[in-house]
Design an enzyme around this catalytic site. Structure first.
Site, PDB file in Angstrom:
ATOM      1  CB  ILE A   1     -57.184  31.600  82.913  1.00 43.27           C
ATOM      2  CG1 ILE A   1     -58.626  31.678  82.409  1.00 43.27           C
ATOM      3  CG2 ILE A   1     -56.237  31.174  81.789  1.00 43.27           C
ATOM      4  CD1 ILE A   1     -58.873  32.857  81.460  1.00 43.27           C
ATOM      5  CG  HIS A   2     -53.167  29.040  87.263  1.00 40.87           C
ATOM      6  ND1 HIS A   2     -54.255  28.241  87.467  1.00 40.87           N
ATOM      7  CD2 HIS A   2     -52.096  28.314  87.705  1.00 40.87           C
ATOM      8  CE1 HIS A   2     -53.883  27.102  88.010  1.00 40.87           C
ATOM      9  NE2 HIS A   2     -52.578  27.100  88.160  1.00 40.87           N
TER      10      HIS A   2
END
Ligand code: UD1
Ligand code: UDP
Length: 362
Positions: free
Chosen positions: A210-211
């Site tokens: 996740i980013h």
């Protein structure tokens, strides 16, 4: 031909590794490359590790811009890249993807009338709020050479009026050259999978990343994702955490339960070992969505749209947005489709790009 390649973020090091190697190994193409690192990513495991393990030459120039707001970092890069272009007088600027480093390089070159070659052109999410969509649209419109990874990308450009024009005139920003080359990350996955001998001891796990700003900058979306993953306690997750995400999780006091193993970001060779060993991938990354396919793993993408639509239509990717229920349902219904059509070219993207660029010297 003197090319100035501009890179700055993790996925750009991976893409550049392939083309840079091709240029070095094929002096007959008459291309010499200067590598400029903007310094957008700078932690050892977000930058140096890729140069070392992927055998990318150390950058000739590092602008060391570091982190900051969009305006500040883009502006700083623009100013410094302009100086480099004036000093080094490259024939062409080569940019990858859709980061702020991509846009800065494109703007600096365009204003100085140096033609821009864009690798990974034509991708669209049709969500203009995304910084990546802004960067890629502007870059495509200013570029001379548009190297598209998929036919979808070519079609997206056609709809915006960006198409091959007069073949008898040299390419320019007004006389563009749009070419379907296949995806350079596919080339990378083919080359480096044979180099990676890292053994992953964990089994039966889902690889999580996740980013993206749309998830990390929105506490509601990020909380919804954390809740979904925490509810899936029958599954084991391995999560290399992007520094941006680690920071936000700490600020928001969001905690993953113990079935989620959080690790530092890993190098590419370790990442593809995880991609090869996992059962499935849960991500919001652009590159990781495709690598799931390259390693025959079903993927769930926690975004509302994707640029890699062919993965959705072939059943390899499920879009859930950040919706807790949709993520849980998608994980519980994971399945591996039977067919893997050749969606991303034949693994010769670097060669095709160099063949086109060297024709500039007519
Ligand atoms: C950038 C790209 C995104 C791409 C991603 C790849 C833009 C607008 N976004 O997002 O499209 O998917 O790279 O990973 O260009 N940080 C560190 N150390 C580092 C790098 C970043 O601590 O080496 C932290 C800093 O707090 C920084 C934050 O991460 O403020 C965000 O970094 P930034 O480069 O602005 O954007 P990314 O989220 O990495
Ligand atoms: N990647 C990596 N280590 C990690 C996470 C990702 O090497 O810990 C690689 C991944 O294999 C892919 C690329 O980084 O090749 C994707 O970059 P990222 O997800 O940061 O950005 P995006 O593709 O979304 O722009």
């Amino acid at each position: 031909m003197k090319i100035l390649t501009i890179i700055g973020a993790r996925p750009q090091f991976i893409k550049a590794a392939v083309l840079s190697r091709y240029i070095r190994n094929n002096p007959s193409c008459g291309i010499t490359e200067t590598l400029l690192h903007t310094g957008q990513h700078y932690d050892q495991n977000m930058s140096d590790i890729f140069f070392t393990e992927m055998e990318i030459p150390q950058p000739d120039i590092n602008l060391c811009v570091g982190s900051g707001s969009h305006g500040k970092t883009t502006g700083l890069m623009l100013e410094k890249i302009e100086e480099v272009i004036i000093d080094r007088k490259p024939d062409t600027i080569l940019v990858y993807g859709d980061t702020n480093s991509t846009l800065s390089g494109t703007l600096a070159a365009s204003k100085l009338h140096v033609p821009v070659a864009h690798v990974e052109a034509g991708l669209r999410s049709f969500m203009m709020a995304m910084p990546e969509e802004q960067n890629r649209r502007l870059t495509d419109h200013l570029s001379t050479w548009l190297f598209c990874p998929t036919q979808t990308a070519v079609d997206n450009l056609t709809r915006e009026g960006i198409l091959n024009q007069d073949n008898n005139t040299l390419p320019s920003p007004d006389n563009k050259c749009v070419i379907m080359t296949g995806d350079i990350m596919y080339d990378a996955s083919i080359y480096y999978r044979n180099k990676s001998n890292i053994q992953i001891k964990e089994k039966d796990f889902i690889l999580l990343t996740i980013h993206r700003a749309e998830n990390t900058d929105d506490p509601v979306r990020l909380t919804s994702i954390v809740n979904a993953v925490n509810s899936l306690s029958d599954y084991k997750f391995i999560f290399p955490v992007h520094p941006r995400t680690r920071k936000v999780l700490e600020q928001q006091k969001l905690i993953f339960n113990s079935h989620v193993k959080m690790i530092e970001p890993v190098g590419y060779l370790e990442m593809i070992a995880y991609e090869s060993a996992c059962t499935a991938i849960l991500t919001d990354s652009g590159g990781v969505q495709k690598e799931a396919y390259f390693f025959n793993k079903p993927c769930i993408t926690m975004r509302d749209s994707t640029e890699w639509v062919e993965l959705v239509t072939t059943g390899w990717n499920t879009l859930t947005g950040a919706d807790t229920k949709k993520i849980i349902t998608a994980v519980k219904n994971l399945h591996t489709p039977e067919h893997s059509p050749a969606l991303y070219g034949d693994g010769n993207c670097a060669e095709k790009i160099c063949d086109i660029l060297k024709q500039q010297e007519l």
